[in-house]
Design an enzyme around this catalytic site. Structure first.
Site, PDB file in Angstrom:
ATOM      1  N   GLU A  61     -24.806 -31.250  79.000  1.00 19.91           N
ATOM      2  CA  GLU A  61     -25.101 -31.360  77.655  1.00 19.91           C
ATOM      3  C   GLU A  61     -26.741 -30.595  77.592  1.00 19.91           C
ATOM      4  OE1 GLU A  61     -23.821 -33.018  75.371  1.00 19.91           O
ATOM      5  OE2 GLU A  61     -22.064 -33.207  76.562  1.00 19.91           O
ATOM      6  N   GLU A  99     -36.582 -24.218  70.808  1.00 20.18           N
ATOM      7  CA  GLU A  99     -36.078 -26.633  70.635  1.00 20.18           C
ATOM      8  C   GLU A  99     -37.273 -27.288  70.164  1.00 20.18           C
ATOM      9  OE1 GLU A  99     -34.088 -28.050  73.156  1.00 20.18           O
ATOM     10  OE2 GLU A  99     -33.378 -29.486  72.227  1.00 20.18           O
TER      11      GLU A  99
HETATM   12  P1  NAD Z   1     -35.192 -31.196  81.748  1.00 24.76           P
HETATM   13  O1  NAD Z   1     -34.729 -29.917  81.803  1.00 24.76           O
HETATM   14  O2  NAD Z   1     -36.461 -31.124  82.055  1.00 24.76           O
HETATM   15  O3  NAD Z   1     -35.196 -32.391  82.280  1.00 24.76           O
HETATM   16  C1  NAD Z   1     -33.631 -33.075  82.858  1.00 24.76           C
HETATM   17  C2  NAD Z   1     -33.603 -33.769  84.230  1.00 24.76           C
HETATM   18  O4  NAD Z   1     -33.363 -33.093  85.056  1.00 24.76           O
HETATM   19  C3  NAD Z   1     -34.569 -34.876  84.941  1.00 24.76           C
HETATM   20  O5  NAD Z   1     -34.482 -35.617  85.555  1.00 24.76           O
HETATM   21  C4  NAD Z   1     -35.293 -33.196  86.463  1.00 24.76           C
HETATM   22  O6  NAD Z   1     -35.757 -34.717  87.149  1.00 24.76           O
HETATM   23  C5  NAD Z   1     -33.724 -33.213  86.405  1.00 24.76           C
HETATM   24  N1  NAD Z   1     -33.979 -31.603  86.912  1.00 24.76           N
HETATM   25  C6  NAD Z   1     -35.057 -30.549  87.055  1.00 24.76           C
HETATM   26  N2  NAD Z   1     -35.368 -29.655  87.588  1.00 24.76           N
HETATM   27  C7  NAD Z   1     -33.967 -29.666  87.750  1.00 24.76           C
HETATM   28  C8  NAD Z   1     -33.368 -29.175  88.798  1.00 24.76           C
HETATM   29  N3  NAD Z   1     -34.083 -27.540  89.130  1.00 24.76           N
HETATM   30  N4  NAD Z   1     -32.550 -29.417  89.368  1.00 24.76           N
HETATM   31  C9  NAD Z   1     -31.583 -29.974  89.562  1.00 24.76           C
HETATM   32  N5  NAD Z   1     -32.488 -31.173  87.871  1.00 24.76           N
HETATM   33  C10 NAD Z   1     -33.442 -30.740  88.181  1.00 24.76           C
HETATM   34  O7  NAD Z   1     -34.765 -31.969  80.574  1.00 24.76           O
HETATM   35  P2  NAD Z   1     -36.008 -33.578  79.628  1.00 24.76           P
HETATM   36  O8  NAD Z   1     -37.548 -32.900  79.529  1.00 24.76           O
HETATM   37  O9  NAD Z   1     -36.001 -34.420  80.855  1.00 24.76           O
HETATM   38  O10 NAD Z   1     -34.980 -33.769  78.436  1.00 24.76           O
HETATM   39  C11 NAD Z   1     -35.035 -33.111  77.671  1.00 24.76           C
HETATM   40  C12 NAD Z   1     -33.927 -31.986  76.834  1.00 24.76           C
HETATM   41  O11 NAD Z   1     -33.204 -32.242  77.353  1.00 24.76           O
HETATM   42  C13 NAD Z   1     -33.806 -31.252  75.643  1.00 24.76           C
HETATM   43  O12 NAD Z   1     -33.867 -30.183  75.603  1.00 24.76           O
HETATM   44  C14 NAD Z   1     -33.107 -32.315  75.209  1.00 24.76           C
HETATM   45  O13 NAD Z   1     -32.305 -31.073  73.695  1.00 24.76           O
HETATM   46  C15 NAD Z   1     -31.783 -32.376  76.266  1.00 24.76           C
HETATM   47  N6  NAD Z   1     -30.753 -33.337  75.543  1.00 24.76           N
HETATM   48  C16 NAD Z   1     -29.758 -32.959  75.086  1.00 24.76           C
HETATM   49  C17 NAD Z   1     -28.648 -33.563  75.140  1.00 24.76           C
HETATM   50  C18 NAD Z   1     -27.485 -33.123  75.349  1.00 24.76           C
HETATM   51  O14 NAD Z   1     -26.743 -34.591  74.541  1.00 24.76           O
HETATM   52  N7  NAD Z   1     -26.830 -32.760  74.686  1.00 24.76           N
HETATM   53  C19 NAD Z   1     -29.398 -35.294  75.061  1.00 24.76           C
HETATM   54  C20 NAD Z   1     -30.634 -35.556  75.387  1.00 24.76           C
HETATM   55  C21 NAD Z   1     -31.170 -34.661  75.421  1.00 24.76           C
END
Ligand code: NAD
Length: 507
Positions: free
Chosen positions: A264, A398
Site C-alpha cells: 500500500e 506526493e
Molecule cells: P516509509 O516508506 O519511509 O516507511 C514505512 C516503514 O518502512 C517504516 O516502518 C520504516 O521504518 C520501514 N522501512 C524503511 N526502510 C525500509 C527497508 N529498507 N526495508 C523494510 N522496511 C523499511 O513511509 P512513511 O514516511 O512512514 O509513510 C509515508 C508513506 O506511506 C507515504 O508515501 C504514504 O503515501 C504512504 N502510505 C500509504 C498508505 C496506503 O494505504 N496506500 C497509507 C498510509 C501511508
C-alpha cells in the site's frame, strides 16, 4: 502572515516519556540502546524505544515460525480465534483516550482525529473477527461419477507487517486482525517515528489471551529490522504500507525467496470538478481532502482539476474555506490540522512550493512555514497553488503537506488524461450532478478507489488499495482477508475406479 485560523498552545500538561520494548515469543525484551521520539508539535520526548537489531528480528521471526508450525493459533477453530479478536477490540475501546494522547504527541495529529482512528480501529478488529468465521472454498462435483475436488483455503503462514508513521494504529489494524483471522502468525515493525501504540497494542494482545509467539513486535528502523523481515526465508508474506520508494526496495528484497508481497504505497490523488456539481459541497470536500492529517496522507486530495468556466470562483471559495480551518495545537479539541512529522519534511514541502513558483505557478494562499504561538515552528500554512502545469513536480510528486495544486480542463477526455498522467493510481474523485459524467469518469480513471460526489469515505467492508505504483493487493473487505490465505486443491477419487497405469505382465 496570511489571515488564517490559528489555535495557540493549550498549555496542557504532558505525560512522562513512555518506554517501549520488543515483544518476542511472549517476552518483553530490548537492550538499553534507545531511540527518542520528539513530539513534532510540542518538542518534548514522548517515547524511548528499544532499537531492534538483526538478532531481535531473527528471534521474532523464529518465534512466529514456531508458533505457526505447531498450530497453536492456526489449529484453533475460527470461533476461538474470533473470541480473542473481539476481546482485543473491547480492550482497544476501553483504552481510546490513553492511546489517542500518545498517538497525537508522536504524530502531531489532532486529538479528535486520534480518538476517531483508535475507536474506528476497534471496529476493524470486530469486522475481521466475523469475517474469519466465514472462510469458505469451492467444490467441483461435475468431474465425473467417481471424482470430487474441493478447493480449501489455509493461512499463508508467517507474515511480516511493516507500517508507516502517519496512521500507525489504523494501518496496523487494517492488516493484523485480518492476518490473525486467517490463522497466520506475525512479526510487526512500526515506524520508528510512531512506535508507541503498536507496543501498547502488544500489551492488549497479551491481556486478551493471544498465545505467546503469535504476534511479535520488533521496534526500530528499516535496516536491519524491516529488510530482514522482507528477506528472511522463514517468512511467507510481507505486507507493507509506506512510500513507493521503500515498497520497491521491499519487493526486490522479497524476490529472492519469492514470498508474497502486498504493498500500500503513495498517491497523487485528483478530484475533478465539473460546472454542474454541487460546488459548495465540492469546495468543502477539497479543503478536507488536502488538509486532513496536514496532507500527510496517502489519500491526500493534493491536486484538483477544475473546469475552466468555474475555476476562478471555485478557487476563491477554496481559499476562503481554507482560512477558516483551525491549524495549531493538536491537543486542543478545536484543532483540525496539526504538525508536520519532522523539521526536514517541513523543509521538503517548502521546496516543492518554491520550485513551483520558480516554474511559473502562483500562490493563492499560504506558501510558508507556520509558527504556532507557544509551540514550535514545525507547522505549515494552508497552501493553494494555481497555474500549475502537469509537468511540475508539485503536480506529479506526493508532496505530503497541506498544499493543493490547481489544474484546469475543458472536456471529460482532457480531465481523464490529466488524471491518468501519473505514476500513482490510489484514488480519484469526480464532482458532477450528471450520472453519465460520473460513470464515464469512474470507468476511465486509473485508481483503486473512485469517489463520486464525496471524498475519503471508507468502510471495513470495502476493499482498499492502489493501481500502478500505488501498490499491489487489497486491504480490508473480504479481499483483505483473502490476501492472507493460500489455496489448496484436494482431488479425490471415490471408490477404486482408477485404471492402472502400469500394464502388468502375467508372472
Ligand atoms: P516509509 O516508506 O519511509 O516507511 C514505512 C516503514 O518502512 C517504516 O516502518 C520504516 O521504518 C520501514 N522501512 C524503511 N526502510 C525500509 C527497508 N529498507 N526495508 C523494510 N522496511 C523499511 O513511509 P512513511 O514516511 O512512514 O509513510 C509515508 C508513506 O506511506 C507515504 O508515501 C504514504 O503515501 C504512504 N502510505 C500509504 C498508505 C496506503 O494505504 N496506500 C497509507 C498510509 C501511508
Amino acid at each position: 502572515m496570511t489571515q488564517i485560523t490559528l489555535i495557540a498552545a493549550t498549555g496542557a500538561s504532558l505525560p512522562e516519556p513512555r518506554q517501549n520494548r520488543h515483544l518476542i515469543g511472549g517476552t518483553w525484551t530490548g537492550s538499553d540502546n534507545l531511540l527518542d521520539r520528539v513530539s513534532p508539535s510540542h518538542g518534548v520526548v514522548v517515547s524511548r524505544s528499544a532499537v531492534g537489531t538483526a538478532a531481535d528480528a531473527e528471534a521474532a521471526i523464529a518465534a512466529a515460525r514456531a508458533a505457526f508450525d505447531d498450530g497453536r493459533w492456526s489449529g484453533l477453530s475460527a470461533k476461538a480465534r474470533a473470541a480473542v479478536l473481539h476481546r482485543v477490540a473491547d480492550l482497544i475501546e476501553a483504552n481510546v483516550e490513553r492511546f489517542a494522547l500518545i498517538e497525537t504527541l508522536e504524530s502531531g495529529k489532532p486529538i479528535t482525529q486520534s480518538r476517531g482512528e483508535i475507536a474506528g480501529a476497534a471496529d476493524l478488529w470486530r469486522y475481521a473477527a466475523g469475517l474469519g468465521r466465514d472462510i469458505t472454498g469451492d467444490s467441483h462435483n461435475t468431474l465425473g461419477p467417481d471424482m470430487l475436488a474441493t478447493v480449501i483455503k489455509e493461512p499463508i503462514g508467517v507474515v511480516s507487517i511493516i507500517t508507516p508513521w502517519n496512521f500507525p494504529f489504523w494501518i496496523l489494524s487494517q492488516k493484523l486482525p485480518f492476518a490473525l483471522a486467517a490463522g497466520c502468525t506475525c512479526v510487526v515493525k512500526p515506524s520508528e517515528f510512531t512506535p508507541s501504540t503498536t507496543a501498547m497494542l502488544g500489551e492488549l494482545l497479551v491481556e486478551a489471551g493471544l498465545p505467546a509467539g503469535v504476534v511479535n513486535i520488533v521496534l526500530g528502523t528499516g535496516t536491519p529490522v524491516g529488510s530482514l523481515m522482507s528477506s528472511h526465508p522463514a517468512v511467507d508474506m510481507v505486507t507493507f504500507t509506506g512510500s513507493t520508494a521503500v515498497g520497491k526496495l521491499i519487493s526486490r528484497t522479497a524476490s529472492d525467496t519469492l514470498k508474497k508481497v502486498a504493498l500500500e504505497l503513495g498517491g497523487k490523488n485528483p478530484q475533478v470538478i465539473f460546472p454542474d456539481a454541487d460546488l459548495e459541497a465540492a469546495a468543502d470536500a477539497v479543503v478536507f481532502g488536502v488538509y486532513f492529517n496536514v496532507g500527510q496522507c496517502c489519500n491526500s486530495g493534493s491536486r484538483i482539476i477544475v473546469h475552466e468556466d468555474i475555476a476562478e470562483a471555485f478557487v476563491a471559495r477554496v481559499v476562503d474555506l481554507s482560512r477558516q480551518v483551525a491549524f495549531g495545537d493538536p491537543l486542543s479539541p478545536d484543532t483540525q490540522v496539526g504538525a508536520i512529522v519532522t523539521p526536514e519534511h517541513n523543509v521538503r514541502i517548502h521546496g516543492y512550493v518554491q520550485a513551483a513558483v520558480a516554474a511559473g505557478a502562483r500562490v493563492a494562499l499560504g506558501g510558508a512555514a507556520l509558527p504556532v504561538p507557544g509551540l514550535g515552528a514545525q507547522f505549515y500554512q494552508p497552501t493553494v497553488i494555481c497555474d500549475v502545469t502537469p509537468d511540475m513536480a508539485i503536480a506529479r510528486d506526493e508532496v505530503f503537506g497541506p498544499v493543493l495544486s490547481v489544474l484546469t480542463f475543458r472536456t471529460l477526455d482532457q480531465a481523464l488524461s490529466l488524471v491518468n498522467d501519473a505514476s500513482y493510481g490510489l484514488s480519484a474523485g469526480v464532482w458532477s450532478e450528471n450520472v453519465h459524467t460520473c460513470l464515464a469518469f469512474a470507468r476511465g480513471a486509473q485508481a483503486g478507489t473512485i469517489w463520486t460526489n464525496t471524498w475519503m469515505d471508507g468502510f471495513p467492508e470495502v476493499p482498499f488499495g492502489g493501481m500502478k505504483q500505488s501498490g499491489q493487493g487489497r486491504e480490508i473487505g473480504r479481499q483483505g482477508l483473502e490476501e492472507f490465505l493460500e489455496i489448496k486443491s484436494l482431488v479425490l477419487r471415490i471408490g477404486r475406479t482408477r485404471a492402472p497405469w502400469v500394464k502388468t505382465r502375467p508372472a
